[in-house]
Design a protein around this motif. Structure first.
Motif, PDB file in Angstrom:
ATOM      1  N   ALA A 118      65.163  -1.135  -2.164  1.00 33.38           N
ATOM      2  CA  ALA A 118      65.985  -0.764  -1.016  1.00 33.38           C
ATOM      3  C   ALA A 118      66.950   0.367  -1.332  1.00 33.38           C
ATOM      4  N   GLU A 119      67.275   0.534  -2.611  1.00 32.62           N
ATOM      5  CA  GLU A 119      68.172   1.621  -3.007  1.00 32.62           C
ATOM      6  C   GLU A 119      67.442   2.724  -3.771  1.00 32.62           C
ATOM      7  N   TYR A 120      66.145   2.527  -4.015  1.00 29.14           N
ATOM      8  CA  TYR A 120      65.346   3.456  -4.818  1.00 29.14           C
ATOM      9  C   TYR A 120      66.098   3.796  -6.109  1.00 29.14           C
TER      10      TYR A 120
ATOM     11  N   ALA B 214      70.533   4.738   5.917  1.00 24.57           N
ATOM     12  CA  ALA B 214      70.950   3.363   5.643  1.00 24.57           C
ATOM     13  C   ALA B 214      72.465   3.206   5.756  1.00 24.57           C
TER      14      ALA B 214
ATOM     15  N   ILE C 144      62.891   1.143   1.013  1.00 23.44           N
ATOM     16  CA  ILE C 144      63.728   1.768   2.031  1.00 23.44           C
ATOM     17  C   ILE C 144      62.930   2.711   2.926  1.00 23.44           C
ATOM     18  N   ASP C 145      61.932   3.395   2.362  1.00 21.68           N
ATOM     19  CA  ASP C 145      61.143   4.307   3.196  1.00 21.68           C
ATOM     20  C   ASP C 145      60.283   3.538   4.191  1.00 21.68           C
TER      21      ASP C 145
ATOM     22  N   TYR D 291      68.256  -6.494   3.507  1.00 20.89           N
ATOM     23  CA  TYR D 291      66.918  -5.953   3.278  1.00 20.89           C
ATOM     24  C   TYR D 291      66.759  -5.518   1.826  1.00 20.89           C
TER      25      TYR D 291
ATOM     26  N   TYR E 246      66.974   8.979   3.023  1.00 23.31           N
ATOM     27  CA  TYR E 246      66.877   7.598   3.492  1.00 23.31           C
ATOM     28  C   TYR E 246      68.200   6.850   3.304  1.00 23.31           C
ATOM     29  N   ARG E 247      68.872   7.101   2.192  1.00 21.90           N
ATOM     30  CA  ARG E 247      70.163   6.436   1.950  1.00 21.90           C
ATOM     31  C   ARG E 247      71.193   6.836   3.008  1.00 21.90           C
TER      32      ARG E 247
ATOM     33  N   PHE F  62      71.391  -2.984   2.608  1.00 18.77           N
ATOM     34  CA  PHE F  62      70.286  -2.605   1.728  1.00 18.77           C
ATOM     35  C   PHE F  62      70.687  -2.911   0.286  1.00 18.77           C
TER      36      PHE F  62
ATOM     37  N   TYR G 159      62.137   2.556   7.389  1.00 14.56           N
ATOM     38  CA  TYR G 159      62.248   3.642   8.368  1.00 14.56           C
ATOM     39  C   TYR G 159      60.885   4.265   8.706  1.00 14.56           C
TER      40      TYR G 159
END
Length: 376
Positions: free
Chosen positions: A353-355, A340, A239-240, A235, A336-337, A348, A243
């Motif tokens: 995806a990792e911000y 993940a 990331i937010d 993905y 969020y991490r 991710f 979810y």
């Protein structure tokens, strides 16, 4: 047995590189993208025979020979060297800060003269601080480089970039500034840099060759169906969003472009010109042909394409570009991490995806690491 080993959400650099390396290991991959084209923000649009970086200028640079050899095994890269200049009220200065800049700023011609001038400027900042640590970007920048360069080359550009006063920005953003006591305008210190000959589309097409791709395919509109097709997900989206914004929305800065065709072969003589005064609304102008055309070849194409770049606050529906590196977003992103990290069938990767802000080479390094960790 599912049809694919990996469902790869997003055809940008992370997703495309993962697909390439996984396929080399005999894995079956399906790459989907909600856009109508592959490549994510690397996508180039050909206008008047010029590869236009549709989502902003991308310049590949690295000191990692493995990464450099890898991308050149897909498509040969040219010799483009990033040497931006800054325009402040009609006067031009070289970047990064080097002897050319110091000569243009103060008329000094030797490193010794430049050091004396810089120390004078720093001493003034130290007096103002009176022994305390810098509390914001303005104080930190003046301690590093002095008032003159800060006022002319940093302040206005930074405030346009972040949409707020330098006095409101944290000091750590600018803890390091590249300062060179040589007449060297090469912006990067990396050993290798360049642009794919023929544009970034060739790189992405090469990475995704013989991989099944579905465009105009929104993962979140067909999540259950798509997830059922593969054993694991790679993905690369926000990331937010993955979810369903459980803890709230992460924030970004975004960029918009006013791209124009000019009926002259050479508009500004350089690929990148930053406009550092606050009153000029755009942050920089990109002239795309200079990424791939050099010397007399510039004039062989009678027209040129330029993009005026504007930095703005991100709103829902806009393209997210830069993570906002403040306490609120860092805390939110870490939540969020943590979610993940608990996933067993989802990988991710990438900026959204990792911000995390990534240059291109570290993205490829991250894919290398991920593939090796999976022991494919």
């Amino acid at each position: 047995m599912k049809r694919f080993d990996y469902l790869i959400v997003g055809s940008g650099l992370f997703g495309a590189t993962f697909a390439y390396l996984a396929r080399k290991k005999g894995k079956r991959c399906l790459v989907i993208d909600k856009r109508s084209h592959i490549g994510g923000n690397l996508y180039c649009e050909n206008i008047k025979g010029i590869n236009v970086h549709k989502y902003g200028a991308h310049i590949f640079h690295t000191s990692n020979k493995e990464v450099w050899n890898f991308v050149n095994s897909i498509v040969e890269f040219n010799r483009y060297t990033n040497s931006p200049v800054a325009n402040y009220k009609g006067k031009v200065y070289n970047l990064p800060f080097n002897m050319n800049t110091f000569y243009q700023m103060w008329g000094v011609t030797t490193p010794a003269e430049a050091e004396i001038k810089l120390e004078e400027q720093r001493a003034e900042a130290k007096v103002t601080l009176n022994g305390r640590e810098p509390q914001n970007l303005e104080e930190q920048a003046q301690l590093l480089i002095g008032k003159d360069i800060y006022t002319i080359l940093i302040k206005g550009y930074t405030e346009k970039q972040w949409g707020r006063s330098c006095k409101e920005l944290p000091a750590f953003i600018i803890r390091r500034l590249p300062i060179r006591m040589t007449f060297d305008n090469n912006y990067f210190n990396d050993k290798y840099q360049g642009i794919p000959i023929g544009g970034y589309n060739k790189l992405i097409k090469g990475l995704l060759e013989n991989t099944e791709i579905r465009l105009n395919c929104d993962f979140f509109k067909e999540r259950e169906t798509l997830t059922a097709l593969a054993d694991k997900i790679v993905y690369t989206g926000a990331i937010d969003e993955f979810y369903d914004y459980k803890f709230g929305r992460l924030q970004y800065r975004t960029v918009s472009f006013d791209t124009q065709i000019k009926d002259i072969p050479n508009y500004q003589g350089n690929a990148v010109v930053n406009y550092t005064e606050r009153e000029v609304p755009y942050t920089r102008i990109i002239e795309h042909k200079h990424f791939e055309m050099f010397g007399t070849t510039i004039n062989e194409c009678p027209q040129t394409v330029v993009s005026y770049e504007y930095s703005t606050e991100w709103e829902l529906g806009m393209e997210p570009y830069y993570p906002v590196n403040d306490a609120h977003n860092n805390i939110l992103a870490e939540k969020y991490r943590e979610l993940a990290a608990q996933e067993t069938n989802v990988i991710f990767g990438g900026r959204l995806a990792e911000y995390k802000y990534y240059d291109m080479a570290p993205v490829i390094e991250k894919v290398f690491f991920t593939i090796r960790a999976l022991e494919l």
